[in-house]
Design a protein around this motif. Structure first.
Motif, PDB file in Angstrom:
ATOM      1  N   ILE A 116       9.512  12.804  -8.601  1.00 61.04           N
ATOM      2  CA  ILE A 116       8.678  13.318  -7.414  1.00 61.04           C
ATOM      3  C   ILE A 116       9.363  14.396  -6.906  1.00 61.04           C
ATOM      4  O   ILE A 116       8.856  15.175  -6.311  1.00 61.04           O
ATOM      5  CB  ILE A 116       8.420  12.211  -6.285  1.00 61.04           C
ATOM      6  CG1 ILE A 116       8.071  10.865  -6.910  1.00 61.04           C
ATOM      7  CG2 ILE A 116       7.529  12.682  -5.004  1.00 61.04           C
ATOM      8  CD1 ILE A 116       6.692  10.711  -7.043  1.00 61.04           C
TER       9      ILE A 116
ATOM     10  N   LEU B 201      -0.320  -3.330  -6.042  1.00 64.27           N
ATOM     11  CA  LEU B 201      -0.284  -2.273  -5.546  1.00 64.27           C
ATOM     12  C   LEU B 201      -1.635  -1.745  -5.088  1.00 64.27           C
ATOM     13  O   LEU B 201      -2.568  -1.551  -5.766  1.00 64.27           O
ATOM     14  CB  LEU B 201       0.248  -1.107  -6.442  1.00 64.27           C
ATOM     15  CG  LEU B 201       0.149   0.355  -5.891  1.00 64.27           C
ATOM     16  CD1 LEU B 201       1.157   0.681  -4.808  1.00 64.27           C
ATOM     17  CD2 LEU B 201       0.614   1.430  -7.092  1.00 64.27           C
ATOM     18  N   ALA B 202      -1.771  -1.493  -3.626  1.00 64.54           N
ATOM     19  CA  ALA B 202      -3.025  -0.757  -3.325  1.00 64.54           C
ATOM     20  C   ALA B 202      -2.748   0.623  -3.038  1.00 64.54           C
ATOM     21  O   ALA B 202      -1.494   1.012  -2.707  1.00 64.54           O
ATOM     22  CB  ALA B 202      -3.563  -1.588  -1.789  1.00 64.54           C
ATOM     23  N   VAL B 203      -3.694   1.474  -3.226  1.00 59.90           N
ATOM     24  CA  VAL B 203      -3.429   3.057  -2.771  1.00 59.90           C
ATOM     25  C   VAL B 203      -4.162   3.490  -1.524  1.00 59.90           C
ATOM     26  O   VAL B 203      -5.068   3.242  -1.313  1.00 59.90           O
ATOM     27  CB  VAL B 203      -3.569   3.771  -4.088  1.00 59.90           C
ATOM     28  CG1 VAL B 203      -2.671   3.423  -5.080  1.00 59.90           C
ATOM     29  CG2 VAL B 203      -5.196   3.385  -4.548  1.00 59.90           C
ATOM     30  N   HIS B 204      -3.381   4.395  -1.172  1.00 60.12           N
ATOM     31  CA  HIS B 204      -4.150   5.001   0.132  1.00 60.12           C
ATOM     32  C   HIS B 204      -3.980   6.615  -0.349  1.00 60.12           C
ATOM     33  O   HIS B 204      -3.174   6.995  -0.850  1.00 60.12           O
ATOM     34  CB  HIS B 204      -3.605   4.584   1.332  1.00 60.12           C
ATOM     35  CG  HIS B 204      -2.113   4.891   1.888  1.00 60.12           C
ATOM     36  ND1 HIS B 204      -1.247   3.733   1.828  1.00 60.12           N
ATOM     37  CD2 HIS B 204      -1.316   5.755   1.910  1.00 60.12           C
ATOM     38  CE1 HIS B 204      -0.091   4.057   1.907  1.00 60.12           C
ATOM     39  NE2 HIS B 204      -0.077   5.188   2.185  1.00 60.12           N
ATOM     40  N   ALA B 205      -4.733   7.412   0.494  1.00 62.55           N
ATOM     41  CA  ALA B 205      -4.720   8.886   0.268  1.00 62.55           C
ATOM     42  C   ALA B 205      -3.915   9.409   1.356  1.00 62.55           C
ATOM     43  O   ALA B 205      -3.044  10.390   1.001  1.00 62.55           O
ATOM     44  CB  ALA B 205      -6.093   9.609   0.230  1.00 62.55           C
TER      45      ALA B 205
ATOM     46  N   TRP C 214       0.927   5.718  -1.377  1.00 62.14           N
ATOM     47  CA  TRP C 214       0.513   6.765  -2.204  1.00 62.14           C
ATOM     48  C   TRP C 214       0.449   6.460  -3.741  1.00 62.14           C
ATOM     49  O   TRP C 214       1.435   6.154  -3.981  1.00 62.14           O
ATOM     50  CB  TRP C 214       0.968   8.167  -1.908  1.00 62.14           C
ATOM     51  CG  TRP C 214       0.738   8.517  -0.454  1.00 62.14           C
ATOM     52  CD1 TRP C 214      -0.257   9.364  -0.141  1.00 62.14           C
ATOM     53  CD2 TRP C 214       1.578   8.439   0.584  1.00 62.14           C
ATOM     54  NE1 TRP C 214      -0.121   9.632   1.419  1.00 62.14           N
ATOM     55  CE2 TRP C 214       1.085   8.927   1.795  1.00 62.14           C
ATOM     56  CE3 TRP C 214       2.674   7.615   0.921  1.00 62.14           C
ATOM     57  CZ2 TRP C 214       1.583   9.170   2.926  1.00 62.14           C
ATOM     58  CZ3 TRP C 214       3.487   7.629   1.865  1.00 62.14           C
ATOM     59  CH2 TRP C 214       2.715   8.598   3.082  1.00 62.14           C
ATOM     60  N   ASP C 215      -0.814   7.045  -4.257  1.00 65.26           N
ATOM     61  CA  ASP C 215      -0.663   6.821  -5.902  1.00 65.26           C
ATOM     62  C   ASP C 215       0.503   7.689  -6.388  1.00 65.26           C
ATOM     63  O   ASP C 215       0.691   8.885  -5.969  1.00 65.26           O
ATOM     64  CB  ASP C 215      -1.955   6.921  -6.629  1.00 65.26           C
ATOM     65  CG  ASP C 215      -1.869   6.660  -8.002  1.00 65.26           C
ATOM     66  OD1 ASP C 215      -2.044   5.619  -8.151  1.00 65.26           O
ATOM     67  OD2 ASP C 215      -2.045   7.510  -8.966  1.00 65.26           O
TER      68      ASP C 215
ATOM     69  N   TYR D 241      11.574  14.548  -4.498  1.00 66.41           N
ATOM     70  CA  TYR D 241      11.843  14.526  -3.266  1.00 66.41           C
ATOM     71  C   TYR D 241      13.280  13.916  -3.042  1.00 66.41           C
ATOM     72  O   TYR D 241      13.946  13.280  -4.038  1.00 66.41           O
ATOM     73  CB  TYR D 241      11.025  13.295  -2.825  1.00 66.41           C
ATOM     74  CG  TYR D 241       9.618  13.753  -2.181  1.00 66.41           C
ATOM     75  CD1 TYR D 241       8.901  14.899  -3.018  1.00 66.41           C
ATOM     76  CD2 TYR D 241       8.979  12.807  -1.227  1.00 66.41           C
ATOM     77  CE1 TYR D 241       7.655  15.442  -2.329  1.00 66.41           C
ATOM     78  CE2 TYR D 241       7.747  13.492  -0.911  1.00 66.41           C
ATOM     79  CZ  TYR D 241       7.228  14.646  -1.387  1.00 66.41           C
ATOM     80  OH  TYR D 241       5.758  14.786  -1.006  1.00 66.41           O
TER      81      TYR D 241
ATOM     82  N   SER E  16       0.797  -1.247   0.174  1.00 64.73           N
ATOM     83  CA  SER E  16      -0.022   0.059   0.196  1.00 64.73           C
ATOM     84  C   SER E  16       0.917   1.259  -0.075  1.00 64.73           C
ATOM     85  O   SER E  16       1.678   1.354   0.734  1.00 64.73           O
ATOM     86  CB  SER E  16      -1.001   0.021   1.204  1.00 64.73           C
ATOM     87  OG  SER E  16      -1.852   0.947   1.071  1.00 64.73           O
TER      88      SER E  16
ATOM     89  N   TYR F  90       3.530   7.312  -6.307  1.00 65.68           N
ATOM     90  CA  TYR F  90       4.869   7.747  -5.396  1.00 65.68           C
ATOM     91  C   TYR F  90       6.085   6.603  -5.617  1.00 65.68           C
ATOM     92  O   TYR F  90       7.165   6.755  -5.132  1.00 65.68           O
ATOM     93  CB  TYR F  90       4.438   7.671  -3.988  1.00 65.68           C
ATOM     94  CG  TYR F  90       5.402   8.218  -2.693  1.00 65.68           C
ATOM     95  CD1 TYR F  90       6.469   9.299  -3.112  1.00 65.68           C
ATOM     96  CD2 TYR F  90       5.543   7.925  -1.493  1.00 65.68           C
ATOM     97  CE1 TYR F  90       7.240   9.676  -2.333  1.00 65.68           C
ATOM     98  CE2 TYR F  90       6.231   8.622  -0.598  1.00 65.68           C
ATOM     99  CZ  TYR F  90       7.118   9.403  -0.950  1.00 65.68           C
ATOM    100  OH  TYR F  90       8.042  10.036  -0.200  1.00 65.68           O
TER     101      TYR F  90
ATOM    102  N   ASP G  56       9.542   9.513   5.036  1.00 71.22           N
ATOM    103  CA  ASP G  56       8.423   8.321   4.445  1.00 71.22           C
ATOM    104  C   ASP G  56       9.220   7.015   4.615  1.00 71.22           C
ATOM    105  O   ASP G  56      10.391   6.787   4.058  1.00 71.22           O
ATOM    106  CB  ASP G  56       7.770   8.947   3.164  1.00 71.22           C
ATOM    107  CG  ASP G  56       6.958  10.030   3.374  1.00 71.22           C
ATOM    108  OD1 ASP G  56       6.389  10.256   4.420  1.00 71.22           O
ATOM    109  OD2 ASP G  56       6.756  10.487   2.240  1.00 71.22           O
TER     110      ASP G  56
END
Lengths: 288, 347, 254
Positions: free
Chosen positions: B289, B53-57, B31-32, B291, B29, B34, B255
């Motif tokens: 990104i 891939l699972a995505v979280h906000a 972020w989309d 980053y 999981s 990332y 992160d």
């Protein structure tokens, strides 16, 4: 009247569904309101009413009152806009009514977030509405529209307007014309026919639509974030934050329990008032 | 209902109810957007391990989900460090086996000494950076240097500044301005921070942690409280935008990747983390990104032009590690949350 | 006349932001709210945006299935609830899904699914969405139910019609505007619902809905691909409505 068996057959699927997937899950969660938050956001199973004493705080009450005011305004404006619109649709030739209704709901098959972004583009100080007003000379200085209470109310009215139009339409459609004609034949002016005949008949529809806007608004947490600039805290945000940011499920559950109780009381009060207004209660009770 | 319609309805329902059972292989999981879009495909091709891939906000959302489900359903989650710390404290994180992650050697030594998890025993850093001020050089009279420039803005900037709305960073700005620790939840500190923030709220355009860089580009805002990487998105659109760490300092945000204790594929999960720590992924993160990553071999492989265009990309690890990290607040969380609510509800 | 003008203005209000959303689908940069120049790129990129298209398809399945189930169950509930003496407990149960905060229902459902060890996926999102959709359908149909003269139903039953026939031939035609309105409402709610879907799903691509996908993009930029997709969906639906209108008119005049 329906036989007992038939009535049960009508109710059973819904009661089973809500029993298993509403009552049980919410009971599991709301029981937490009598426990304590663990140090890292889990739950310590120690029986307590502390969460409720914490909830009895002017801070949380003021947030509720503020949200109720915003949701109330949104409800009022939504009904004022929706009623005449639903009326116009119900008066249109019958074969066009379905299309007119779908056109009302169509914008809402896009996504909530991008619709809200679109409002941000319209409302900001450099936005289209301000530029338009300046261009025609109505204003000299750009107005602060975005990140205000006004913007939140506007966003809520916008998103929930179709719900009210549809609900009022459902009450208005194929209204018994003979009643209206009878009233007119008896010489009642148009407004009187409306107030004495049409409105009472459609009041339950108006009330249902109003309830939709109110409950959806008070629980909304995206519109206050984006259109209100998060400067105005609403109940939806508060409860959401207790569960997810503070990871304090017991306290979140206590706040939610209080909110549910208050809303239930409001809804029952509303239902009684509407029944009175619609004059159906007496008729119903008089029937054998 | 007509028979054909009933049949169609039944078909639709059975299609829905017959959804496939839990996927085999890894579920990650994040972020989309990332990680590289083809990362999982390449990983599977190279190792033979299937991955989805699972995505979280938000951190908060995946955290709520993991707590409610006891961590089942995911093998690896990407979360910011205070959340990794809480996952570990709740017993939901699996220990990292360094023997199975040889690419740990690619990390800067500083990235092995993070305050929340020295030695990276349960969390592996993926990206890191600072929080500071992002502003339009053409719209501010004097360049900001202090957190007070945000909290007590010059008259010309009133209604033109935004602050991050995520609770920890919001309060963090006040803590830094007052010279307090970011993790101090004593009554006096919270009181002082709250008072400062409520005063600042009057001059604020909005609290915003998702579109603040767009507000800078459009000119709606002139000065915003921002994470360095996001400020870079503004800089990419308009070179008049600049980033500065105020003199009082910043926080170090990290992160991380955490393997779930409930994972049945821990070896495969370690292999995935090892793969992500390769040079290629680090370079992608920096280039796409914008980053910084704690991946030394990746950062050293970057085009110097990138560091010039986005100066905050060049902040050295030695400086980063000097900033305080946000930590899980533990017992202090309750008082902290109430104070945040007070600020958010203030008129 | 004045009502017709009011309706036109209402449509203007409803479609104003949609027009902006469509314009933004041609925005050069990926910024969600700031205009930076014209491009067709997002439409081209949409063809490769598998995750997005897949999520859109999942959303359609969830919305259609949950609407169908909720419309049937909700309508039956409304009929049952209105043909008996008022029960406060039943009313409370039927109000509850509307007023329970989304996050409470979301976490409660996930705790429950975990407890009974149910596999999560699109099916569990449907199960969850039906819960709140039932309440909305039921509320609309109940208002319609109150306008029906019980004598009409009794006449049907007295004449020997079975309960099913009475329901199909007498009740349903009279309830139709309410049922249709309720179904449209629940479809619309389901299409936009995000937090309950997130907690009810296993979050893999096979069970990711469009709102879940879009919110997960917030951190690294919700790009105008979404606007491009919404534009296409809008234009497509709009065309369908127009065609249906035309066909309808032909059927009547021809």
């Amino acid at each position: 009247m329906l036989t007992r068996g038939a009535r049960l057959a009508y109710l059973a699927p819904g009661l089973l569904w809500l029993g298993a997937l509403l009552v049980v899950p919410c009971a599991i969660l709301l029981v937490n309101s009598f426990f304590l938050r663990g140090v890292y956001g889990g739950i310590d199973y120690i029986w307590t009413v502390e969460n409720y004493t914490r909830a009895a705080d002017w801070l949380y009450l003021s947030i509720f009152l503020k949200s109720a005011k915003i949701a109330g305004l949104a409800t009022l404006f939504a009904i004022l806009i929706a009623y005449p619109a639903a009326w116009a649709i119900a008066q249109a030739p019958r074969r066009r009514q379905a299309a007119l209704l779908v056109l009302v709901i169509l914008p809402f098959w896009s996504n909530y977030l991008i619709r809200t972004y679109a409002w941000m583009v319209l409302l900001n100080r450099e936005g289209l509405i301000n530029e338009g007003l300046e261009a025609v000379g109505l204003i000299g200085e750009p107005l602060t529209l975005l990140n205000t209470e006004f913007a939140i109310v506007l966003g809520l009215v916008y998103n929930y307007l179709p719900f009210v139009i549809l609900t009022i339409y459902a009450a208005l459609a194929r209204l018994d014309r003979s009643l209206i004609e009878a009233s007119q034949d008896l010489g009642a002016p148009g407004w009187r026919t409306f107030l004495r005949v049409v409105l009472p008949l459609t009041l339950p529809g108006v009330a249902a639509g109003g309830v939709f806007v109110f409950v959806l608004s008070i629980g909304n947490f995206i519109t206050p974030d984006l259109l209100g600039g998060q400067k105005i805290q609403m109940v939806g945000n508060l409860i959401y934050d207790q569960f997810l940011s503070a990871r304090d499920w017991p306290f979140g559950a206590a706040l939610a329990t209080v909110l549910i109780m208050v809303m239930m009381m409001l809804l029952f009060a509303q239902a009684i008032a509407v029944n009175r207004g619609a004059g159906r209660r007496e008729a119903r009770e008089a029937r054998p | 209902m007509q028979p054909t319609r009933t049949a169609a309805a039944a078909a639709l329902l059975s299609a829905v109810l017959a959804s496939p059972a839990a996927a085999e292989g890894l579920v990650i999981s994040n972020w989309d957007g990332y990680m590289p879009p083809d990362l999982l495909e390449r990983f599977t091709a190279e190792t033979g391990i299937a991955a989805e891939l699972a995505v979280h906000a938000t951190n908060e959302e995946i955290m709520g989900k993991l707590v409610a489900s006891g961590g089942t359903g995911f093998d690896i989650v990407f979360v910011s460090s205070p959340f990794a710390e809480a996952l570990n404290a709740l017993g939901l994180a699996a220990p990292i086996d360094p023997a199975k992650v040889p690419n740990l050697a690619n990390l800067y030594p500083e990235a092995m000494e993070l305050a929340h998890d020295p030695g990276n025993t349960y969390s592996i850093p993926y990206a890191w950076g600072t929080t500071g001020l992002c502003y339009r050089t053409d719209l501010v009279e004097t360049a900001p240097t202090s957190w007070m420039d945000l909290l007590k803005p010059a008259a010309s900037l009133e209604g033109k500044v935004t602050m991050l709305s995520t609770d920890r960073w919001l309060m963090g700005a006040a803590a830094l301005a007052l010279g307090k620790s970011l993790n101090d939840t004593s009554a006096e500190t919270l009181e002082a921070e709250g008072a400062l923030l409520i005063e600042a709220k009057e001059k604020l355009l909005a609290y915003d942690d998702t579109t603040f860089y767009a507000k800078l580009v459009s000119g709606e805002a002139s000065l915003v409280h921002a994470w360095d990487g996001w400020c870079n998105y503004g800089i990419a659109e308009n070179p008049e935008i600049a980033y500065v760490i105020p003199t009082e300092g910043s926080d170090l945000w990290v992160d991380t990747m955490v393997v779930m204790a409930s994972s049945e594929n821990k070896d495969a999960a370690m292999a995935f983390i090892d793969y992500v720590l390769g040079q290629e992924t680090g370079v992608w993160v920096a280039e796409n990104i914008l980053y910084k990553t704690p991946n030394k071999v990746a950062m050293e492989a970057l085009d110097p032009g990138l560091l010039e265009a986005f100066p905050n990309m060049a902040i050295p690890p030695a400086e980063l590690i000097g900033y305080e990290q946000l930590r899980d607040l533990g017992e202090g969380q309750r008082d902290f949350s109430r104070k945040v609510t007070e600020v958010m509800a203030a008129q | 006349m004045i009502f017709r003008w009011h309706l036109r203005l209402t449509y203007l209000f409803l479609y104003g932001p949609i027009a902006v959303l469509m314009v933004l689908s041609f925005n050069r940069s990926g910024l969600p709210t700031a205009w930076t120049g014209f491009t067709f790129d997002w439409y081209a990129k949409l063809t490769e945006a598998d995750a997005l298209l897949n999520a859109a398809w999942n959303t359609l399945i969830v919305a259609a299935a949950s609407t169908l189930l909720a419309t049937i169950i909700g309508t039956m509930l409304a009929v049952g609830a209105e043909s008996r003496r008022k029960s406060s407990a039943l009313d409370a149960l039927l109000f509850a899904p509307m007023i329970i905060p989304d996050i409470v229902l979301a976490i409660g459902l996930l705790s429950f699914y975990t407890l009974v060890q149910m596999t999560l996926g699109l099916h569990s999102i449907v199960l969850s969405h039906v819960v709140f959709n039932i309440a909305f359908v039921c509320a609309v149909v109940r208002t319609r139910m109150r306008q029906i003269d019980p004598a009409m139903l009794e006449a049907s039953r007295d004449l020997g019609a079975s309960e099913f026939t009475t329901f199909r031939r007498v009740l349903l035609p009279n309830l139709a505007p309410g049922v249709i309105a309720g179904a449209l409402l629940s479809f619309t709610l389901s299409v936009d619902e995000f937090i309950i879907a997130y907690f009810s799903s296993d979050n893999t691509p096979a069970a990711t809905t469009l709102p879940m996908q879009i919110f997960s993009m917030i951190r690294f930029g919700v790009t105008p691909e979404i606007n491009a997709m919404a534009t296409i969906v809008m234009l497509f639906s709009f065309t369908l409505v127009l065609i249906a209108q035309r066909a309808d008119r032909k059927a009547i005049t021809g």
